[in-house]
Design a protein around this motif. Sequence first.
Motif, PDB file in Angstrom:
ATOM      1  N   SER A  10      -3.844   9.330  -4.958  1.00 37.37           N
ATOM      2  CA  SER A  10      -3.801   9.183  -3.410  1.00 37.37           C
ATOM      3  C   SER A  10      -4.622  11.070  -3.098  1.00 37.37           C
ATOM      4  O   SER A  10      -5.031  10.784  -1.887  1.00 37.37           O
ATOM      5  N   GLN A  11      -4.926  11.572  -4.390  1.00 37.64           N
ATOM      6  CA  GLN A  11      -6.321  12.569  -3.820  1.00 37.64           C
ATOM      7  C   GLN A  11      -7.384  12.275  -2.658  1.00 37.64           C
ATOM      8  O   GLN A  11      -7.694  13.244  -2.037  1.00 37.64           O
ATOM      9  N   TYR A  14      -6.625  12.443   1.006  1.00 44.71           N
ATOM     10  CA  TYR A  14      -6.449  13.452   1.098  1.00 44.71           C
ATOM     11  C   TYR A  14      -6.882  13.902   1.631  1.00 44.71           C
ATOM     12  O   TYR A  14      -7.238  14.920   2.596  1.00 44.71           O
ATOM     13  N   ASP A  18      -8.785  14.983   5.326  1.00 49.59           N
ATOM     14  CA  ASP A  18      -9.054  16.797   5.589  1.00 49.59           C
ATOM     15  C   ASP A  18     -10.109  17.046   5.999  1.00 49.59           C
ATOM     16  O   ASP A  18     -10.621  17.559   6.826  1.00 49.59           O
ATOM     17  N   ARG A  51      -1.886  19.516   6.598  1.00 49.58           N
ATOM     18  CA  ARG A  51      -1.750  18.890   5.775  1.00 49.58           C
ATOM     19  C   ARG A  51      -0.666  18.230   5.153  1.00 49.58           C
ATOM     20  O   ARG A  51      -0.154  17.241   4.444  1.00 49.58           O
ATOM     21  N   ARG A  55       0.767  14.425   4.960  1.00 50.91           N
ATOM     22  CA  ARG A  55       0.866  13.884   3.407  1.00 50.91           C
ATOM     23  C   ARG A  55       2.089  13.178   3.294  1.00 50.91           C
ATOM     24  O   ARG A  55       2.609  12.167   2.571  1.00 50.91           O
ATOM     25  N   TYR A  58       1.996   9.949   5.332  1.00 48.32           N
ATOM     26  CA  TYR A  58       1.279   8.772   4.164  1.00 48.32           C
ATOM     27  C   TYR A  58       2.313   8.727   3.062  1.00 48.32           C
ATOM     28  O   TYR A  58       2.536   7.705   2.710  1.00 48.32           O
TER      29      TYR A  58
END
Length: 112
Positions: A10-11, A14, A18, A51, A55, A58
């Motif tokens: 998932s990084q 993200y 961002d 964030r 997140r 999500y």
Amino acid sequence: HLVGGYQIYSQPIYSAADKWCSRRYPDSGFVNSFFRLKLPFLPAFQLNMSRICFRTAYVISTTGLAIMFPYFNQVLGVLGAIGFWPLIIYFPVEMHFVQNKVEAWSTKWILL
């Protein structure tokens, strides 16, 4: 293993979200401001409300999808097997062929 994989894979999502929000709303304090939080016995760290909200939304949406989608774990297992097949099966066999100079279309080559 699913929780760890979920966090790692998932990084990029993200990061893309961002960057998109920072470019789209460069003057927004909600998107670009960081708040310092210091808890007792822990080092201080930075928080960004955008964030946290993105997140959280999500994770909630993907969890909701997983609950509604039957056999979600089985599908993840198949996708994981397809994704790791080259690392677990194909590359080691190819390395064995090269190291031991196994001739193409020989009995050993076909069996492996």
